[in-house]
Design a protein around this motif. Structure first.
Motif, mmCIF file in Angstrom:
data_model
loop_
_atom_site.group_PDB
_atom_site.id
_atom_site.type_symbol
_atom_site.label_atom_id
_atom_site.label_comp_id
_atom_site.label_asym_id
_atom_site.label_seq_id
_atom_site.Cartn_x
_atom_site.Cartn_y
_atom_site.Cartn_z
ATOM 1 N N GLN A 1 13.929 -14.012 -1.279
ATOM 2 C CA GLN A 1 12.631 -13.945 -1.918
ATOM 3 C C GLN A 1 12.575 -12.686 -2.792
ATOM 4 N N SER A 2 11.490 -12.508 -3.493
ATOM 5 C CA SER A 2 11.276 -11.284 -4.257
ATOM 6 C C SER A 2 9.782 -11.023 -4.340
ATOM 7 N N GLY A 3 9.431 -9.766 -4.545
ATOM 8 C CA GLY A 3 8.027 -9.413 -4.621
ATOM 9 C C GLY A 3 7.779 -8.108 -3.894
ATOM 10 N N ASN A 4 6.653 -7.468 -4.214
ATOM 11 C CA ASN A 4 6.289 -6.191 -3.610
ATOM 12 C C ASN A 4 5.159 -6.384 -2.605
ATOM 13 N N ILE A 5 5.335 -5.807 -1.425
ATOM 14 C CA ILE A 5 4.368 -5.978 -0.346
ATOM 15 C C ILE A 5 3.927 -4.614 0.178
ATOM 16 N N LEU A 6 2.616 -4.483 0.390
ATOM 17 C CA LEU A 6 2.071 -3.301 1.076
ATOM 18 C C LEU A 6 1.743 -3.726 2.497
ATOM 19 N N LEU A 7 2.339 -3.061 3.475
ATOM 20 C CA LEU A 7 2.165 -3.388 4.884
ATOM 21 C C LEU A 7 1.419 -2.266 5.585
ATOM 22 N N VAL A 8 0.236 -2.574 6.140
ATOM 23 C CA VAL A 8 -0.584 -1.570 6.812
ATOM 24 C C VAL A 8 -0.755 -1.964 8.278
ATOM 25 N N ASP A 9 -0.182 -1.167 9.176
ATOM 26 C CA ASP A 9 -0.265 -1.455 10.619
ATOM 27 C C ASP A 9 -0.039 -0.172 11.380
ATOM 28 N N ASP A 10 -0.877 0.092 12.387
ATOM 29 C CA ASP A 10 -0.775 1.353 13.116
ATOM 30 C C ASP A 10 0.227 1.302 14.263
ATOM 31 N N GLU A 11 0.817 0.150 14.549
ATOM 32 C CA GLU A 11 1.815 0.042 15.613
ATOM 33 C C GLU A 11 3.209 0.249 15.015
ATOM 34 N N PRO A 12 3.850 1.387 15.286
ATOM 35 C CA PRO A 12 5.141 1.698 14.651
ATOM 36 C C PRO A 12 6.210 0.628 14.897
ATOM 37 N N GLY A 13 6.315 0.153 16.154
ATOM 38 C CA GLY A 13 7.341 -0.828 16.462
ATOM 39 C C GLY A 13 7.183 -2.105 15.669
ATOM 40 N N LEU A 14 5.969 -2.643 15.658
ATOM 41 C CA LEU A 14 5.716 -3.885 14.932
ATOM 42 C C LEU A 14 5.854 -3.666 13.428
ATOM 43 N N ARG A 15 5.323 -2.547 12.946
ATOM 44 C CA ARG A 15 5.396 -2.263 11.515
ATOM 45 C C ARG A 15 6.849 -2.201 11.043
ATOM 46 N N GLU A 16 7.683 -1.524 11.803
ATOM 47 C CA GLU A 16 9.091 -1.406 11.423
ATOM 48 C C GLU A 16 9.808 -2.744 11.506
ATOM 49 N N ALA A 17 9.457 -3.545 12.520
ATOM 50 C CA ALA A 17 10.099 -4.852 12.669
ATOM 51 C C ALA A 17 9.722 -5.785 11.525
ATOM 52 N N LEU B 1 -10.478 -4.037 4.001
ATOM 53 C CA LEU B 1 -10.529 -5.138 3.046
ATOM 54 C C LEU B 1 -11.779 -5.055 2.173
ATOM 55 N N ALA B 2 -12.902 -4.663 2.770
ATOM 56 C CA ALA B 2 -14.134 -4.509 1.999
ATOM 57 C C ALA B 2 -13.948 -3.457 0.909
ATOM 58 N N GLN B 3 -13.269 -2.369 1.241
ATOM 59 C CA GLN B 3 -13.000 -1.315 0.261
ATOM 60 C C GLN B 3 -12.106 -1.841 -0.859
ATOM 61 N N VAL B 4 -11.102 -2.627 -0.468
ATOM 62 C CA VAL B 4 -10.185 -3.203 -1.452
ATOM 63 C C VAL B 4 -10.918 -4.141 -2.402
ATOM 64 N N TRP C 1 -4.665 2.793 1.341
ATOM 65 C CA TRP C 1 -5.473 2.950 0.136
ATOM 66 C C TRP C 1 -4.788 3.889 -0.856
ATOM 67 N N ASP C 2 -4.203 4.966 -0.349
ATOM 68 C CA ASP C 2 -3.494 5.902 -1.225
ATOM 69 C C ASP C 2 -2.321 5.220 -1.920
ATOM 70 N N LEU C 3 -1.594 4.368 -1.195
ATOM 71 C CA LEU C 3 -0.469 3.649 -1.791
ATOM 72 C C LEU C 3 -0.945 2.629 -2.820
ATOM 73 N N LEU C 4 -2.116 2.047 -2.591
ATOM 74 C CA LEU C 4 -2.673 1.097 -3.554
ATOM 75 C C LEU C 4 -2.957 1.773 -4.892
ATOM 76 N N GLN C 5 -3.330 3.055 -4.852
ATOM 77 C CA GLN C 5 -3.614 3.776 -6.087
ATOM 78 C C GLN C 5 -2.352 4.011 -6.900
ATOM 79 N N GLN C 6 -1.211 4.025 -6.229
ATOM 80 C CA GLN C 6 0.053 4.282 -6.905
ATOM 81 C C GLN C 6 0.633 3.014 -7.535
ATOM 82 N N GLU C 7 0.498 1.900 -6.852
ATOM 83 C CA GLU C 7 1.065 0.649 -7.360
ATOM 84 C C GLU C 7 0.368 -0.533 -6.689
#
Length: 232
Positions: A4-20, A68-71, A42-48
């Motif tokens: 596949q191809s594409g850019n994804i922003l992943l936001v999750d506070d659980e390190p294990g799940l986020r890394e997996a 999501l409301a902020q987005v 949100w900071d990463l959204l401002q960059q790209e």
């Protein structure tokens, strides 16, 4: 497994799940930027602007609904596809997620292949919206958009520049596509000029819509002229 191809922003506070999740998506060909909370996201959204935003719901300080409301309150991200990941599986929680403006909802634990399928579907749906707004409207709509773009270019010097803190970073290819859209070219003509496929042009135009919060070529060109984004 299809690449596949594409850019994804992943936001999750659980390190294990986020890394997996990040590892699996990257193995599938996606580019992933991780964030451990909504503020980082949100900071990463401002960059790209990503092609898809994946967010957990249960997070400290700012939960997924508030994030999501902020987005959605930002014009640049109104059309950004959003997928919620959550341990909750109740119907009422899914309804709240959809009512908050998410596009898809996946309960933990989930099959990684299903995650990839949903992300791919969201990207394809966004690309299809580009087609609807781009090369396949009826003749009258297409003609009107071209005339509106030509009219804007003829009065380019008279279009007031907007002063704002919004920073939109475009890749060199996105900039090339934007310049050609601003010339009044449609996707087939742009593909020929850049020696690429119409499908790739559709993806780039879709990303431009997403990054600028616009929904048509006319809106995109006006936004670009107001913010000094085109070299035409």
């Amino acid at each position: 497994m299809a690449e596949q191809s594409g850019n994804i922003l992943l936001v999750d506070d659980e390190p294990g799940l986020r890394e997996a999740v990040q590892a699996y998506l990257e193995d599938s060909g996606f580019t992933v930027r991780p964030a451990s909370n909504a503020k980082e996201g949100w900071d990463l959204l401002q960059q790209e602007t990503p092609d898809v935003l994946i967010s957990d719901i249960m997070m400290p300080q700012v939960d997924g609904y508030a994030f999501l409301a902020q987005v959605r309150d930002d014009i640049r991200f109104k059309g950004l596809p959003v997928l919620f990941l959550t341990a909750r599986g109740m119907t009422s929680d899914r309804i709240q997620g959809y009512n908050s403006g998410c596009d898809a909802y996946l309960s933990k634990p989930f099959d990684p292949e299903e995650l990839v399928a949903i992300v791919t579907s969201l990207m394809e749906r966004r690309a299809a919206q580009t087609i609807d707004s781009g090369d396949v409207p009826d003749i009258a709509v297409m003609a009107r958009q071209l005339e509106e773009i030509k009219a804007m270019l003829s009065q380019k010097g008279g279009i007031a520049k907007v002063t704002s803190d919004i920073r939109i970073d475009l890749t060199p290819r996105e900039q090339s596509v934007l310049d050609l859209v601003a010339e009044g070219l449609m996707n087939k003509e742009i593909a020929s000029r850049l020696e690429t496929s119409v499908r790739n042009v559709e993806k780039y135009v879709s990303r431009l819509f997403s990054k600028t919060g616009t929904n048509s070529r006319t809106e995109l060109v006006r936004f670009a002229l107001e913010h000094g984004m085109v070299t035409t």
